[in-house]
Design a protein around this motif. Structure first.
Motif, PDB file in Angstrom:
ATOM      1  N   THR A 191      12.717   1.083  -1.901  1.00  0.00           N
ATOM      2  CA  THR A 191      13.142   2.477  -1.985  1.00  0.00           C
ATOM      3  C   THR A 191      12.054   3.302  -1.313  1.00  0.00           C
ATOM      4  O   THR A 191      11.003   2.768  -0.957  1.00  0.00           O
ATOM      5  N   LYS A 192      12.316   4.584  -1.172  1.00  0.00           N
ATOM      6  CA  LYS A 192      11.353   5.460  -0.520  1.00  0.00           C
ATOM      7  C   LYS A 192       9.982   5.338  -1.169  1.00  0.00           C
ATOM      8  O   LYS A 192       8.963   5.295  -0.502  1.00  0.00           O
ATOM      9  N   SER A 193       9.976   5.256  -2.485  1.00  0.00           N
ATOM     10  CA  SER A 193       8.678   5.303  -3.161  1.00  0.00           C
ATOM     11  C   SER A 193       7.995   3.934  -3.237  1.00  0.00           C
ATOM     12  O   SER A 193       6.794   3.868  -3.442  1.00  0.00           O
ATOM     13  N   THR A 194       8.732   2.833  -3.073  1.00  0.00           N
ATOM     14  CA  THR A 194       8.064   1.541  -3.200  1.00  0.00           C
ATOM     15  C   THR A 194       7.699   0.928  -1.851  1.00  0.00           C
ATOM     16  O   THR A 194       6.981  -0.069  -1.816  1.00  0.00           O
ATOM     17  N   SER A 195       8.179   1.522  -0.765  1.00  0.00           N
ATOM     18  CA  SER A 195       8.008   0.837   0.502  1.00  0.00           C
ATOM     19  C   SER A 195       6.532   0.705   0.914  1.00  0.00           C
ATOM     20  O   SER A 195       6.104  -0.340   1.390  1.00  0.00           O
ATOM     21  N   LYS A 196       5.736   1.739   0.671  1.00  0.00           N
ATOM     22  CA  LYS A 196       4.302   1.670   0.991  1.00  0.00           C
ATOM     23  C   LYS A 196       3.628   0.569   0.191  1.00  0.00           C
ATOM     24  O   LYS A 196       2.850  -0.224   0.703  1.00  0.00           O
ATOM     25  N   MET A 197       3.956   0.542  -1.105  1.00  0.00           N
ATOM     26  CA  MET A 197       3.338  -0.431  -1.993  1.00  0.00           C
ATOM     27  C   MET A 197       3.712  -1.860  -1.577  1.00  0.00           C
ATOM     28  O   MET A 197       2.874  -2.755  -1.590  1.00  0.00           O
ATOM     29  N   LEU A 198       4.982  -2.040  -1.173  1.00  0.00           N
ATOM     30  CA  LEU A 198       5.410  -3.382  -0.766  1.00  0.00           C
ATOM     31  C   LEU A 198       4.710  -3.830   0.519  1.00  0.00           C
ATOM     32  O   LEU A 198       4.415  -5.012   0.683  1.00  0.00           O
ATOM     33  N   HIS A 199       4.431  -2.874   1.397  1.00  0.00           N
ATOM     34  CA  HIS A 199       3.656  -3.211   2.597  1.00  0.00           C
ATOM     35  C   HIS A 199       2.297  -3.768   2.184  1.00  0.00           C
ATOM     36  O   HIS A 199       1.842  -4.793   2.682  1.00  0.00           O
ATOM     37  N   LYS A 200       1.654  -3.066   1.259  1.00  0.00           N
ATOM     38  CA  LYS A 200       0.326  -3.492   0.807  1.00  0.00           C
ATOM     39  C   LYS A 200       0.412  -4.841   0.120  1.00  0.00           C
ATOM     40  O   LYS A 200      -0.431  -5.720   0.322  1.00  0.00           O
ATOM     41  N   PHE A 201       1.428  -4.995  -0.706  1.00  0.00           N
ATOM     42  CA  PHE A 201       1.633  -6.255  -1.419  1.00  0.00           C
ATOM     43  C   PHE A 201       1.753  -7.414  -0.428  1.00  0.00           C
ATOM     44  O   PHE A 201       1.114  -8.458  -0.578  1.00  0.00           O
ATOM     45  N   ALA A 202       2.553  -7.215   0.629  1.00  0.00           N
ATOM     46  CA  ALA A 202       2.758  -8.276   1.622  1.00  0.00           C
ATOM     47  C   ALA A 202       1.438  -8.640   2.288  1.00  0.00           C
ATOM     48  O   ALA A 202       1.124  -9.820   2.475  1.00  0.00           O
ATOM     49  N   HIS A 203       0.647  -7.626   2.612  1.00  0.00           N
ATOM     50  CA  HIS A 203      -0.637  -7.906   3.259  1.00  0.00           C
ATOM     51  C   HIS A 203      -1.568  -8.659   2.317  1.00  0.00           C
ATOM     52  O   HIS A 203      -2.261  -9.581   2.723  1.00  0.00           O
TER      53      HIS A 203
END
Ligand code: HEM
Ligand code: FES
Lengths: 272, 214
Positions: free
Chosen positions: A206-218
């Motif tokens: 979602t709009k609010s989780t997309s940044k966090m998921l990027h970080k998580f993937a890294h």
């Protein structure tokens, strides 16, 4: 009812219930890509945890490898399922790439990228490198046909195949270790975009989780890289001792070069 | 800027440069220039028509190219045919209203959050910059925005299953590429549409697929 409809031509918008089969629709292919990616990722994660057991000593890693082989038919079921998803992933990866190239036949004279990460733009290349590495890796440590020493290893104290010594002998070559480290680096680079992409393809962002998921993937990609690279690095840095039985003597080295099928040594006694 | 170039060209016998525009105030989505490799140019969340020359320095060279994608054939110079978007809209980008008395305004209660997020998606002016920016020529940001704007509202519910399937099918038929989640579209969108609309469309499409299994 949708299935009885004739395919619509390009110029006619389709009315209502029309549809393409899931597996040939753009989103369907992406969902399958993501799913086969997760299955492969699950394998990669499990594999890393398995590898790290080498730091717990010869006994632990050999017992672990033995327990996997003791699954008998089970291990083949797992291998076939993994292979199926792996092949599906590669097939779709190549197909998507081909379609995407077709959809953009002419590029820009002034080529510019504002946001797309390098990892996202190189998925097919990191992917193909991973494939080449996998083939080598299987010949190396699973089929054991690239290194004659592996077939000459003595069994460990409990009479099991000595995975521990095999891995150390294999990684003593800086060339092989270097290739492994490079390849897992590229795998993790693939995953640094792939893991985020997977959430997005499955509609889990979602709009609010997309940044966090990027970080998580890294973060996950980095942890995987460190976990995989630790073993060859430890071997190169002499942090993992070979058991006495496998330290090659002058004599053994001679027999090796003459390709004698004799075992290097029959003397037992592992070093922890 | 192109007007001035063209005025000069008009004085000579060289044909003026063709380019699309209409409102020139950033709301119609007609302008379609790729400026220095970026659709709508260097300023974020701004259409090309609203991009001022002060974004460039004196003496800068400026490259202007048409939107590039198989589904957007070039008509002339920088003018491309974006009617593929219209056909996607015809396939499902609507809410059917049967005739009858005019319904009361506000008769349907809509949560503020739903109307806000529908409005964010509906901000899409359908310019096609997302397709132009996408390295795969994919239209998923556009279709995602259009599917989302209806999926968020109660009025969009009755047709949501058919809509998601039909719009995606039409998008694929038009020859747009697949999404590789580059997020390049989000970066150039003059209306700041986020790639979360693509995730929303994927959810809608998945649930539509499951619902129509039987
Ligand atoms: C163990 C190995 C691998 C793992 C864990 C893995 C994982 C993933 C994941 C999670 C994704 C994201 C899926 C999505 O976008 O939804 C992905 C994408 C991709 N993978 Fe792999 N992959 C592996 C091997 C390969 C190989 C061997 C290829 C060879 C061709 C490949 C090619 C691709 C391509 C081209 C994409 C991007 C597809 C797109 O977005 O257009 N991968 N991978
Ligand atoms: S001309 Fe209308 S948005 Fe640019």
């Amino acid at each position: 009812m949708a299935s009885t409809q004739t395919p619509t031509t390009k110029k006619q918008p389709q009315q209502n219930q029309s549809s393409t089969p899931f597996t040939s629709a753009s989103i369907g292919k992406k969902v399958l890509m993501a799913f086969s990616g997760i299955v492969s990722f699950g394998f990669v994660l499990g594999h890393m945890l398995g590898n790290l057991q080498i730091f717990l000593g010869q006994e632990q890693i050999n017992a672990y490898a033995h327990s996997l082989h003791a699954l008998g038919a089970g291990i083949w079921v797992i291998r076939i399922v993994l292979l199926f998803f792996f092949v599906l992933h590669i097939f779709l990866g190549v197909k998507l790439k081909a379609e995407n190239l077709r959809a953009k036949p002419v590029g820009y004279k002034f080529n510019e990228t504002v946001k797309a990460s390098l990892s996202s733009r190189t998925m097919i290349w990191t992917g193909v490198t991973i494939l080449a590495f996998f083939i080598f890796h299987i010949l190396h440590y699973t089929a054991r046909i690239t290194d004659p020493r592996f077939l000459q290893l003595s069994l460990d104290l409990a009479g099991r195949f000595d995975v521990y010594s095999m891995v150390i002998l294999g990684f003593e070559s800086p060339l092989i270790s270097g290739f492994y480290i490079l390849a897992v680096g590229l795998l993790c680079f693939h995953l640094s975009h792939g893991l985020y992409s997977m959430f997005q393809s499955l509609g889990l962002t979602t709009k609010s989780t997309s940044k966090m998921l990027h970080k998580f993937a890294h973060l996950v990609a980095l942890v995987l890289f460190l976990g995989f690279a630790a073993v060859p690095v430890a071997v190169l840095a002499n942090q993992l001792p070979l058991p006495n039985s496998e330290i090659p003597t002058e004599e053994a080295l001679d027999t090796l070069t003459t390709e004698s099928p004799n075992q290097i040594s029959t003397d037992s006694g592992g070093v922890r | 800027m192109l007007d001035i170039v063209n005025e000069e060209l008009a004085k000579t016998d060289i044909e003026p440069i063709h380019f699309d525009h209409d409102c020139r105030e950033g709301i119609c989505g007609m302008c379609s220039l790729v400026i220095n490799g970026v659709p709508h140019g260097p300023q974020a969340a701004t259409t090309a028509c609203q991009l001022h020359m002060r974004s460039f320095k004196d003496g800068d060279a400026i490259y202007i190219e048409p939107f590039r994608a198989r589904a957007f054939p070039v008509i002339k110079d920088t003018i491309v045919d974006r009617s593929a978007f219209d056909r996607i809209m015809q396939a499902g980008g609507f809410v059917s209203v049967n005739t009858g008395g005019t319904p009361d305004a506000n008769a349907i209660a809509i949560p503020k959050t739903a109307s806000e997020s529908a409005m964010d998606s509906a901000a899409c002016i359908g310019c096609g910059a997302c397709v132009a920016a996408c390295k795969n020529g994919s239209a998923m940001l556009f279709v995602g925005a259009k599917v989302s704007q209806f999926a968020d509202l109660p009025q969009g519910q009755p047709e949501k299953t058919a809509r998601a399937k039909a719009m995606v099918a039409q998008m694929d038929t038009e020859g747009f590429g697949n999404c590789s989640n580059y997020s390049e579209c989000e970066a150039v969108c003059p209306k700041d549409i986020k790639v979360s609309v693509i995730a929303k469309m994927n959810r809608e499409y998945l649930s539509a697929t499951v619902k129509t299994l039987s």
